[in-house]
Design an enzyme around this catalytic site. Structure first.
Site, PDB file in Angstrom:
ATOM      1  N   MET A  37     -12.128   4.562  -0.053  1.00 25.39           N
ATOM      2  CA  MET A  37     -12.745   4.801   1.262  1.00 25.39           C
ATOM      3  C   MET A  37     -13.428   6.159   1.161  1.00 25.39           C
ATOM      4  O   MET A  37     -12.983   7.159   1.745  1.00 25.39           O
ATOM      5  CB  MET A  37     -11.657   4.769   2.350  1.00 25.39           C
ATOM      6  N   ASP A  76      -4.800   3.716  -1.898  1.00 26.00           N
ATOM      7  CA  ASP A  76      -5.841   4.078  -0.920  1.00 26.00           C
ATOM      8  C   ASP A  76      -6.380   5.481  -1.140  1.00 26.00           C
ATOM      9  O   ASP A  76      -5.638   6.459  -1.021  1.00 26.00           O
ATOM     10  CB  ASP A  76      -5.259   3.990   0.497  1.00 26.00           C
ATOM     11  N   SER A  97       0.857  -1.193   0.000  1.00 27.34           N
ATOM     12  CA  SER A  97       0.000   0.000   0.000  1.00 27.34           C
ATOM     13  C   SER A  97       0.885   1.234   0.000  1.00 27.34           C
ATOM     14  O   SER A  97       1.640   1.464   0.958  1.00 27.34           O
ATOM     15  CB  SER A  97      -0.894   0.008   1.234  1.00 27.34           C
ATOM     16  N   MET A 141      -9.038   8.323   0.161  1.00 23.65           N
ATOM     17  CA  MET A 141      -9.868   8.754   1.306  1.00 23.65           C
ATOM     18  C   MET A 141     -10.371  10.162   1.038  1.00 23.65           C
ATOM     19  O   MET A 141      -9.646  10.991   0.482  1.00 23.65           O
ATOM     20  CB  MET A 141      -9.046   8.734   2.593  1.00 23.65           C
ATOM     21  N   MET A 170     -11.548  -5.701   6.101  1.00 23.73           N
ATOM     22  CA  MET A 170     -10.651  -4.787   6.815  1.00 23.73           C
ATOM     23  C   MET A 170     -10.233  -5.412   8.151  1.00 23.73           C
ATOM     24  O   MET A 170     -11.077  -5.842   8.938  1.00 23.73           O
ATOM     25  CB  MET A 170     -11.345  -3.449   7.084  1.00 23.73           C
ATOM     26  N   ASP A 219      -6.680  -6.166   4.769  1.00 24.06           N
ATOM     27  CA  ASP A 219      -6.027  -4.859   4.743  1.00 24.06           C
ATOM     28  C   ASP A 219      -6.016  -4.271   6.145  1.00 24.06           C
ATOM     29  O   ASP A 219      -7.069  -4.041   6.741  1.00 24.06           O
ATOM     30  CB  ASP A 219      -6.813  -3.963   3.776  1.00 24.06           C
ATOM     31  N   HIS A 253      -1.385  -1.423  -4.144  1.00 25.46           N
ATOM     32  CA  HIS A 253      -2.633  -1.019  -3.489  1.00 25.46           C
ATOM     33  C   HIS A 253      -2.652   0.506  -3.349  1.00 25.46           C
ATOM     34  O   HIS A 253      -1.691   1.119  -2.861  1.00 25.46           O
ATOM     35  CB  HIS A 253      -2.707  -1.702  -2.122  1.00 25.46           C
ATOM     36  N   HIS A 309      -8.538   1.157  -3.700  1.00 29.20           N
ATOM     37  CA  HIS A 309      -9.394   0.967  -2.524  1.00 29.20           C
ATOM     38  C   HIS A 309     -10.043   2.302  -2.194  1.00 29.20           C
ATOM     39  O   HIS A 309      -9.397   3.218  -1.687  1.00 29.20           O
ATOM     40  CB  HIS A 309      -8.529   0.459  -1.362  1.00 29.20           C
TER      41      HIS A 309
HETATM   42  C1  DX5 Z   1      -6.086   1.876   5.822  1.00 29.55           C
HETATM   43  C2  DX5 Z   1      -5.762   1.517   4.384  1.00 29.55           C
HETATM   44  C3  DX5 Z   1      -4.655   0.562   4.281  1.00 29.55           C
HETATM   45  C4  DX5 Z   1      -3.348   1.000   4.904  1.00 29.55           C
HETATM   46  C5  DX5 Z   1      -2.857  -0.178   5.663  1.00 29.55           C
HETATM   47  O1  DX5 Z   1      -7.323   2.417   5.949  1.00 29.55           O
HETATM   48  O2  DX5 Z   1      -6.872   0.994   3.695  1.00 29.55           O
HETATM   49  O3  DX5 Z   1      -4.459   0.074   2.954  1.00 29.55           O
HETATM   50  O4  DX5 Z   1      -2.365   1.426   4.002  1.00 29.55           O
HETATM   51  O5  DX5 Z   1      -1.762   0.203   6.406  1.00 29.55           O
HETATM   52  P1  DX5 Z   1      -0.980  -0.804   7.350  1.00 29.55           P
HETATM   53  O6  DX5 Z   1      -0.516  -1.949   6.498  1.00 29.55           O
HETATM   54  O7  DX5 Z   1       0.136   0.042   7.859  1.00 29.55           O
HETATM   55  O8  DX5 Z   1      -1.936  -1.238   8.429  1.00 29.55           O
HETATM   56 ZN    ZN Z   2      -6.428  -0.025   1.736  1.00 24.77          ZN
END
Ligand code: DX5
Ligand code: ZN
Length: 228
Positions: free
Chosen positions: A80, A44, A17, A46, A149, A183, A42, A78
């Site tokens: 969010m 992310d 990620s 947000m 998650m 994740d 990956h 991903h």
């Molecule tokens: C968190 C993200 C993850 C994040 C995971 O909300 O969706 O993909 O990067 O981070 P680690 O591996 O550090 O828990």
């Molecule tokens: Zn993620």
């Protein structure tokens, strides 16, 4: 787009990620993990609504997608974000190979999964730690990936929720042909129990990019997960 990703995830994979990467040298960080063997990156997203932080969007995706594809990889987006159905087209156009949204973020999970496939991407649905596995049962056959998650979404570097492997086990009979992705808090100590429970796509952020040697950390997690 989706064919390449589907082929890649027929084997267990660790997906670094980039949330925990150094964005001042993002291309170099992506190269480092791909040289170490990673093929699924990956990404992310947000929005400050579904989760408090704001991260990155289609512009940054467009900046790395060609590099990942040219190296034989795929980008796993991903989302969010609230109302993900409004944004999927832009992410598909920017180079996403799979798009995963949260079941909690829309009343239209069924339609959104269809729409993602129509755009030529693999379709994924994610569930938060507080959402029961049953929430995805009616989506069987429509989702290519079900993301469980193993922390609450929003931040990298959180502690692994220890009940996650048991939840993955409960998901297995509900998801049909879909691959189970995990994740949050995934590292060389937690990956094995998730793999034994039935997960095959392992997202790791801080355990890779926060390590002194990301390539070695990738290799250690892949070994623990039984991934290629
Ligand atoms: C968190 C993200 C993850 C994040 C995971 O909300 O969706 O993909 O990067 O981070 P680690 O591996 O550090 O828990
Ligand atoms: Zn993620």
């Amino acid at each position: 787009m989706s064919e390449r990703m589907w082929e890649l995830i027929q084997s267990p994979r660790v997906a670094p990620s980039i949330l925990s990467a150094d964005f001042a040298k993002l291309g170099a960080q992506v190269s480092e993990v791909m040289d170490a063997g990673a093929r699924v990156i990956h990404f992310d997203v947000m929005d400050g609504h579904f989760v408090p932080p704001i991260t990155i969007g289609p512009l940054v995706l467009g900046g790395i997608a060609d590099q990942v594809h040219d190296a034989g990889g795929a980008v796993d987006v991903h989302l969010m974000i609230a109302a993900p159905e409004r944004q999927i087209e832009e992410f598909a156009e920017a180079g996403a190979d799979s798009i995963t949204f949260h079941e909690e973020a829309t009343p239209h999970a069924h339609r959104t999964l269809h729409a993602i496939r129509e755009l030529g991407c693999l379709a994924g649905v994610a569930i938060n730690p507080g959402t029961p596995p049953d929430a995805v049962a009616e989506l069987r056959g429509l989702a290519d990936v079900v993301l469980c998650m193993s922390v609450n979404p929003g931040w990298g570097g959180q502690s692994f929720i220890e009940t996650s492997p048991a939840k993955v086990e409960r998901l297995v009979p509900l998801v049909g042909e879909a691959k189970i992705e995990v994740d949050g808090g995934v590292d060389a100590t937690t990956a094995g129990s998730l793999a034994a429970a039935g997960a095959s796509l392992f997202v790791a952020g801080s355990a890779i990019f926060g390590a002194p040697d990301p390539a070695q950390a990738y290799a250690d997690i892949a070994a623990a997960a039984g991934a290629v």
